[in-house]
Design a protein around this motif. Structure first.
Motif, mmCIF file in Angstrom:
data_model
loop_
_atom_site.group_PDB
_atom_site.id
_atom_site.type_symbol
_atom_site.label_atom_id
_atom_site.label_comp_id
_atom_site.label_asym_id
_atom_site.label_seq_id
_atom_site.Cartn_x
_atom_site.Cartn_y
_atom_site.Cartn_z
ATOM 1 N N ARG A 53 1.608 -23.641 -37.402
ATOM 2 C CA ARG A 53 2.004 -24.089 -36.064
ATOM 3 C C ARG A 53 0.787 -24.450 -35.219
ATOM 4 N NH1 ARG A 53 3.673 -19.541 -32.061
ATOM 5 N NH2 ARG A 53 1.415 -19.305 -32.313
ATOM 6 N N ASP A 54 -0.233 -23.571 -35.241
ATOM 7 C CA ASP A 54 -1.430 -23.801 -34.425
ATOM 8 C C ASP A 54 -2.191 -25.037 -34.896
ATOM 9 O OD1 ASP A 54 -0.700 -21.560 -33.069
ATOM 10 O OD2 ASP A 54 -2.167 -20.231 -34.018
ATOM 11 N N LYS A 55 -2.176 -25.270 -36.216
ATOM 12 C CA LYS A 55 -2.845 -26.460 -36.760
ATOM 13 C C LYS A 55 -2.159 -27.722 -36.235
ATOM 14 C CE LYS A 55 -4.288 -28.602 -41.114
ATOM 15 N NZ LYS A 55 -4.265 -28.484 -42.594
ATOM 16 N N LEU A 56 -0.826 -27.688 -36.218
ATOM 17 C CA LEU A 56 -0.074 -28.840 -35.700
ATOM 18 C C LEU A 56 -0.321 -29.024 -34.209
ATOM 19 C CD1 LEU A 56 3.307 -28.281 -37.570
ATOM 20 C CD2 LEU A 56 1.711 -30.158 -37.938
ATOM 21 N N ASN A 57 -0.350 -27.924 -33.469
ATOM 22 C CA ASN A 57 -0.606 -28.012 -32.030
ATOM 23 C C ASN A 57 -2.004 -28.553 -31.745
ATOM 24 O OD1 ASN A 57 1.899 -27.129 -31.141
ATOM 25 N ND2 ASN A 57 1.333 -24.971 -31.229
ATOM 26 N N ALA A 58 -2.950 -28.191 -32.620
ATOM 27 C CA ALA A 58 -4.315 -28.716 -32.463
ATOM 28 C C ALA A 58 -4.319 -30.235 -32.672
ATOM 29 C CB ALA A 58 -5.257 -28.035 -33.451
ATOM 30 N N GLN A 59 -3.524 -30.686 -33.661
ATOM 31 C CA GLN A 59 -3.427 -32.132 -33.891
ATOM 32 C C GLN A 59 -2.767 -32.818 -32.697
ATOM 33 O OE1 GLN A 59 -1.790 -33.210 -37.793
ATOM 34 N NE2 GLN A 59 -2.457 -31.244 -38.604
ATOM 35 N N VAL A 60 -1.764 -32.159 -32.133
ATOM 36 C CA VAL A 60 -1.100 -32.701 -30.942
ATOM 37 C C VAL A 60 -2.104 -32.865 -29.808
ATOM 38 C CG1 VAL A 60 0.544 -32.167 -29.099
ATOM 39 C CG2 VAL A 60 1.209 -31.873 -31.498
ATOM 40 N N LYS A 61 -2.908 -31.827 -29.614
ATOM 41 C CA LYS A 61 -3.914 -31.865 -28.550
ATOM 42 C C LYS A 61 -4.903 -33.006 -28.782
ATOM 43 C CE LYS A 61 -7.272 -28.910 -26.174
ATOM 44 N NZ LYS A 61 -7.906 -27.570 -26.153
ATOM 45 N N GLU A 62 -5.327 -33.160 -30.035
ATOM 46 C CA GLU A 62 -6.285 -34.219 -30.358
ATOM 47 C C GLU A 62 -5.669 -35.603 -30.124
ATOM 48 O OE1 GLU A 62 -8.810 -35.787 -34.274
ATOM 49 O OE2 GLU A 62 -7.812 -33.842 -34.297
ATOM 50 N N LEU A 63 -4.403 -35.767 -30.557
ATOM 51 C CA LEU A 63 -3.731 -37.052 -30.379
ATOM 52 C C LEU A 63 -3.446 -37.338 -28.900
ATOM 53 C CD1 LEU A 63 -1.210 -37.025 -33.370
ATOM 54 C CD2 LEU A 63 -3.031 -38.695 -32.975
ATOM 55 N N ALA A 64 -3.142 -36.276 -28.149
ATOM 56 C CA ALA A 64 -2.892 -36.461 -26.711
ATOM 57 C C ALA A 64 -4.147 -36.956 -26.012
ATOM 58 C CB ALA A 64 -2.419 -35.139 -26.099
ATOM 59 N N THR A 65 -5.295 -36.410 -26.425
ATOM 60 C CA THR A 65 -6.574 -36.869 -25.865
ATOM 61 C C THR A 65 -6.809 -38.344 -26.198
ATOM 62 O OG1 THR A 65 -7.531 -34.656 -26.060
ATOM 63 C CG2 THR A 65 -9.068 -36.501 -25.874
ATOM 64 N N LYS A 66 -6.508 -38.690 -27.464
ATOM 65 C CA LYS A 66 -6.670 -40.082 -27.888
ATOM 66 C C LYS A 66 -5.731 -40.995 -27.104
ATOM 67 C CE LYS A 66 -6.242 -43.124 -31.890
ATOM 68 N NZ LYS A 66 -5.850 -43.231 -33.321
#
Length: 307
Positions: A53-66
């Motif tokens: 879950r945390d790995k996916l949330n980290a990807q979400v955060k990265e994509l949101a920044t992008k």
């Protein structure tokens, strides 16, 4: 606590009772170990789910920044377009006509896009698939009616998508035909077109990121739901711990009563045997004047001899 009067129990009964208590303690300790083992397994599962879950949330955060960066670049391009348009006073009238036309086309195109909710290609594929089922599949009448209604809806959406494509072509054509309007102002038209393409590129990239974010969030929510379900399973298991610990403690307390009594009896036995040995040693010494080191120790402990 036990209500049995241990003072009236025989040594044999005490030993049997002690063995029973030890068996109960062992059984409860085994059960407690099983509970901890189950909790450890669930804890491992929860940790794995949290990691995913945390790995996916980290990807979400990265994509949101992008996505925010793409939006910022898109807005910058749009701002530049607005600035350039502000310098075209000499061709304002013609530009307004073109802009009005394009705006009207975009509005109509967007309305058709809203109605179609998909591209001609994707909708046509869906229509072909439903049509194949309608014509060839052996399905109930109700299902046929549903498919017929879906075909009707898809047909309307394909028409809307086609209209949207035509309008989009007109928009592109209008953009191209309007380039001559900006020749009087040098490369203004080219700059606007380039910036518009750049803006669209960043806009599409932003939308793609948000689409990925939506999928990742749904997956992360699924893992979170599994974590919650696991906690719901763990909770009743964890509730077994304190009662088991209390039971074991109570059994040990009760066991200590029987052990103390058994020790007391064994001490009495030992004292009796010691007295018997003392009598034998004393008689032997009085009759023969001889004694072993053990006899000497006993006689000295009883006060019969002194150094």
């Amino acid at each position: 606590m036990t209500t049995t009067d241990v003072s009236t129990m025989s040594e044999k009964d005490l030993k049997n009772t002690i063995n029973d208590y030890r068996t109960k303690i062992t059984q409860n300790e085994r059960t407690l170990k099983g509970v901890f083992r189950d909790l450890k397994l669930h804890r491992t599962n929860i940790d794995e789910l949290k990691e995913k879950r945390d790995k996916l949330n980290a990807q979400v955060k990265e994509l949101a920044t992008k996505a925010r960066e793409e939006k910022k670049l898109r807005d910058i391009a749009n701002e530049k377009i607005s600035e350039i348009k502000g310098t075209r006073d000499e061709i304002r009238s013609e530009k307004d006509k073109v802009t009005g036309s394009i705006t009207e086309l975009k509005t109509k195109r967007d309305e058709y896009n809203k109605q179609s909710r998909g591209s001609v290609e994707s909708l046509s594929k869906a229509y072909a698939a439903e049509l194949d089922k309608f014509l060839n599949a052996d399905i109930p009448l109700k299902h046929e009616i549903d498919i017929f209604e879906k075909l009707s809806d898809l047909g309307e959406r394909i028409g809307a998508a086609s209209q949207a494509d035509e309008l989009h072509s007109k928009i592109v054509e209008t953009y191209r035909s309007s380039e001559s309007i900006y020749k009087a102002d040098g490369t203004v038209g080219k700059d606007v077109k380039g910036l518009a393409e750049e803006s669209q590129k960043h806009h599409l990239s932003m939308l793609a990121s948000y689409k990925k974010i939506d999928g990742l969030r749904k997956e992360a929510d699924l893992y979170h739901a599994q974590i919650k379900e696991t906690y719901d399973v763990v909770s009743p298991i964890r509730e077994k711990i304190d009662p088991l610990k209390t039971k074991i403690s109570e059994l040990r307390d009760e066991l200590s009563i029987y052990l103390d009594k058994l020790n007391e009896i064994q001490l009495e036995h030992d004292e009796k045997k010691l007295d018997e040995k003392h009598i034998v040693a004393k008689e032997k010494f009085e009759k023969t004047g001889r004694m072993s080191l053990e006899d000497l120790r006993l006689l000295m402990e009883k006060g019969d001899l002194k150094l």
